[in-house]
Design an enzyme around this catalytic site. Structure first.
Site, PDB file in Angstrom:
ATOM      1  N   ASP A  11     119.372  -2.907 -47.610  1.00  0.00           N
ATOM      2  CA  ASP A  11     120.309  -1.724 -47.598  1.00  0.00           C
ATOM      3  C   ASP A  11     121.348  -1.773 -48.804  1.00  0.00           C
ATOM      4  O   ASP A  11     121.987  -2.704 -49.319  1.00  0.00           O
ATOM      5  CB  ASP A  11     121.370  -2.161 -46.107  1.00  0.00           C
ATOM      6  CG  ASP A  11     122.043  -0.699 -46.036  1.00  0.00           C
ATOM      7  OD1 ASP A  11     121.683  -0.027 -45.108  1.00  0.00           O
ATOM      8  OD2 ASP A  11     123.183  -0.436 -46.656  1.00  0.00           O
ATOM      9  N   ASP A 106     118.521   4.647 -47.941  1.00  0.00           N
ATOM     10  CA  ASP A 106     119.267   3.536 -48.697  1.00  0.00           C
ATOM     11  C   ASP A 106     118.660   2.299 -47.995  1.00  0.00           C
ATOM     12  O   ASP A 106     119.149   1.225 -48.231  1.00  0.00           O
ATOM     13  CB  ASP A 106     120.514   3.553 -48.774  1.00  0.00           C
ATOM     14  CG  ASP A 106     121.423   2.951 -47.745  1.00  0.00           C
ATOM     15  OD1 ASP A 106     120.996   3.102 -46.456  1.00  0.00           O
ATOM     16  OD2 ASP A 106     122.318   2.362 -47.716  1.00  0.00           O
ATOM     17  N   GLU A 107     117.464   2.270 -47.013  1.00  0.00           N
ATOM     18  CA  GLU A 107     117.582   1.276 -45.874  1.00  0.00           C
ATOM     19  C   GLU A 107     116.192   1.197 -45.412  1.00  0.00           C
ATOM     20  O   GLU A 107     115.402   1.990 -45.168  1.00  0.00           O
ATOM     21  CB  GLU A 107     118.708   1.472 -44.722  1.00  0.00           C
ATOM     22  CG  GLU A 107     118.657   0.356 -43.900  1.00  0.00           C
ATOM     23  CD  GLU A 107     119.712   0.761 -42.954  1.00  0.00           C
ATOM     24  OE1 GLU A 107     120.693   1.669 -42.967  1.00  0.00           O
ATOM     25  OE2 GLU A 107     119.802   0.211 -41.794  1.00  0.00           O
TER      26      GLU A 107
HETATM   27  N1  DCP Z   1     125.491   8.722 -44.893  1.00  0.00           N
HETATM   28  C1  DCP Z   1     125.837   9.956 -44.517  1.00  0.00           C
HETATM   29  N2  DCP Z   1     126.425  10.104 -43.200  1.00  0.00           N
HETATM   30  C2  DCP Z   1     126.599   8.970 -42.292  1.00  0.00           C
HETATM   31  C3  DCP Z   1     126.385   7.789 -42.625  1.00  0.00           C
HETATM   32  C4  DCP Z   1     125.648   7.521 -44.092  1.00  0.00           C
HETATM   33  O1  DCP Z   1     125.813  10.870 -45.121  1.00  0.00           O
HETATM   34  N3  DCP Z   1     127.554   9.285 -41.263  1.00  0.00           N
HETATM   35  C5  DCP Z   1     124.824   8.375 -45.945  1.00  0.00           C
HETATM   36  C6  DCP Z   1     125.690   7.993 -47.110  1.00  0.00           C
HETATM   37  C7  DCP Z   1     125.525   6.618 -47.339  1.00  0.00           C
HETATM   38  C8  DCP Z   1     124.088   6.498 -46.977  1.00  0.00           C
HETATM   39  O2  DCP Z   1     123.816   7.429 -46.199  1.00  0.00           O
HETATM   40  O3  DCP Z   1     125.930   6.107 -48.585  1.00  0.00           O
HETATM   41  C9  DCP Z   1     123.800   4.967 -46.399  1.00  0.00           C
HETATM   42  O4  DCP Z   1     124.376   4.795 -45.227  1.00  0.00           O
HETATM   43  P1  DCP Z   1     124.977   3.285 -44.919  1.00  0.00           P
HETATM   44  O5  DCP Z   1     125.400   3.024 -43.497  1.00  0.00           O
HETATM   45  O6  DCP Z   1     123.969   2.331 -45.256  1.00  0.00           O
HETATM   46  O7  DCP Z   1     126.304   3.226 -45.729  1.00  0.00           O
HETATM   47  P2  DCP Z   1     126.739   2.978 -47.323  1.00  0.00           P
HETATM   48  O8  DCP Z   1     125.392   2.545 -47.979  1.00  0.00           O
HETATM   49  O9  DCP Z   1     127.342   4.075 -47.759  1.00  0.00           O
HETATM   50  O10 DCP Z   1     127.691   1.742 -47.062  1.00  0.00           O
HETATM   51  P3  DCP Z   1     127.277   0.013 -46.911  1.00  0.00           P
HETATM   52  O11 DCP Z   1     127.529  -0.607 -47.987  1.00  0.00           O
HETATM   53  O12 DCP Z   1     128.226  -0.356 -45.617  1.00  0.00           O
HETATM   54  O13 DCP Z   1     125.661   0.255 -46.284  1.00  0.00           O
HETATM   55 MG    MG Z   2     123.914   1.100 -47.075  1.00  0.00          MG
HETATM   56 MG    MG Z   3     122.115   2.224 -44.582  1.00  0.00          MG
END
Ligand code: DCP
Ligand code: MG
Ligand code: MG
Length: 349
Positions: A11, A106-107
């Site tokens: 991730d 991203d995952e």
């Molecule tokens: N995303 C979004 N709306 C959400 C959750 C996520 O648009 N409610 C998008 C933005 C994030 C991406 O998906 O950057 C990846 O989600 P993640 O849950 O993996 O969160 P992040 O990568 O931002 O943070 P982390 O470091 O906690 O994984």
């Molecule tokens: Mg993430």
């Molecule tokens: Mg993610």
């Protein structure tokens, strides 16, 4: 006996925000929220870790985020850019396995049980994947390595950012007793509170309850909790094959029944769905659908053969929501594709 699986969950760290920091280094030292606000409306896609210290979270209304963190720097999302990076990252995964399950841009889960590289050492493979991601994109990712999906995913979250955790099978149910229940995928704020109200805070607390107890409290999900709390998870990494549908779901940071906030969240789910659809080869939709999961986990789906548009998704949403106006924990939007069989069916008429 079944072979012990080797699964890596990768991730990206604060993905959209990390990309924007990479491209505008001056953002690295300030709180950043990815998302916009028009006429006081809008929700955040994500935030960087500085902003998170103020309680700023993904899916939060932008107005609320600014209240929590007045110095928050808002950056509009550039979905095309994130999509391209995501494609590059997935190309790296493909060099280690054909069994890759994409969960979002991203995952992913990568099943490396049969990977012949690096002496099949899953830990070394995960390390190399992280390094390649960094070399190619200048972005950090976190990875978890374990023998099932549940633990691999928990692992990727343990040492964020730029973390790597390995959870080995021996004595696993004892090693995870101290984990808070929120580490279980699917246990958000609401379930956590319901568990805590019963005195259940950790995996170990769940382990103390019988399966029947848990079923009485949570229905079918009780069985899942029973297994997960012991580190048991039989789910396969499924690359899916030809897609029959595509959907995006967001579980909210808190449950909402207020229409305005729900519509804001709907909008952000819609944008993500739209950006994911752009890379689908199969572009003929049969139906669009909306899923609503309420605070008590009751889920309902409504589907219709109407054109793909925000207005139509909102219409479907309101249609179903008006039948039960209550707090919502999750909204999903999706499309069903035509497949070979459908075309065959249609040609009959
Ligand atoms: N995303 C979004 N709306 C959400 C959750 C996520 O648009 N409610 C998008 C933005 C994030 C991406 O998906 O950057 C990846 O989600 P993640 O849950 O993996 O969160 P992040 O990568 O931002 O943070 P982390 O470091 O906690 O994984
Ligand atoms: Mg993430
Ligand atoms: Mg993610």
């Amino acid at each position: 006996m079944e072979k012990i699986k080797k699964i890596i969950h990768v991730d990206m760290d604060y993905f959209y925000a990390q990309v924007e920091e990479r491209d505008r280094p001056e953002l690295k030292t300030v709180p950043v929220g990815i998302g916009g606000m028009t006429n006081g409306r809008g929700v955040l896609c994500t935030s960087n870790y500085i902003a998170r210290e103020y309680g700023v979270r993904a899916a939060m209304p932008t107005a609320k985020a600014i209240k929590l963190c007045p110095k928050l720097v808002l950056v509009s999302p550039n979905f095309q850019k994130y999509k391209k990076i995501s494609q590059d990252i997935f190309k790296i995964y493909e060099q280690y396995s054909t069994k890759i399950q994409k969960l979002s841009l991203d995952e992913a889960y990568i099943d490396v049980t049969d990977c012949s590289k690096l002496n099949n050492d899953a830990n070394a493979i995960a390390r190399e994947i992280k390094e390649r991601i960094y070399n190619d994109t200048k972005l950090t990712a976190s990875a978890g390595v374990s023998f099932n999906k549940l633990l691999a995913k928990i692992g990727s979250d343990l040492f964020k950012p730029d973390g790597l955790a390995i959870l080995r099978p021996d004595n696993i149910s004892n090693k995870i007793t101290h984990f808070p229940v929120s580490r279980i995928n699917g246990v958000g704020k609401v379930t956590r509170k319901r568990l805590e109200a019963k005195g259940i805070f950790t995996f170990g607390d769940i382990q103390k309850h019988s399966k029947l107890d848990l079923i009485n409290m949570f229905g079918d999900y009780g069985v899942t909790l029973y297994n997960y709390s012991r580190g048991v998870d039989q789910r396969e990494v499924s690359s899916g094959g030809a897609r029959k549908s595509l959907s995006v779901e967001h579980t909210f940071s808190e449950d909402y029944s207020d229409i305005k906030t729900l519509k804001e969240n709907l909008l952000s789910v819609f944008y993500e769905l739209e950006s994911r659809l752009k890379k689908e080869e199969n572009k003929t939709y049969k139906n669009i659908f909306v899923k609503i999961k309420y605070t008590d986990f009751q889920a309902t789906t409504i589907e219709s053969q109407i054109e793909f548009s925000l207005e139509n998704f909102e219409k479907l949403f309101m249609n179903r929501f008006s039948q039960r106006v209550d707090k919502v924990r999750l909204v999903g939007l999706g499309v069903k594709f035509f497949n070979q069989d459908d075309h065959g069916q249609l040609s009959l008429f």
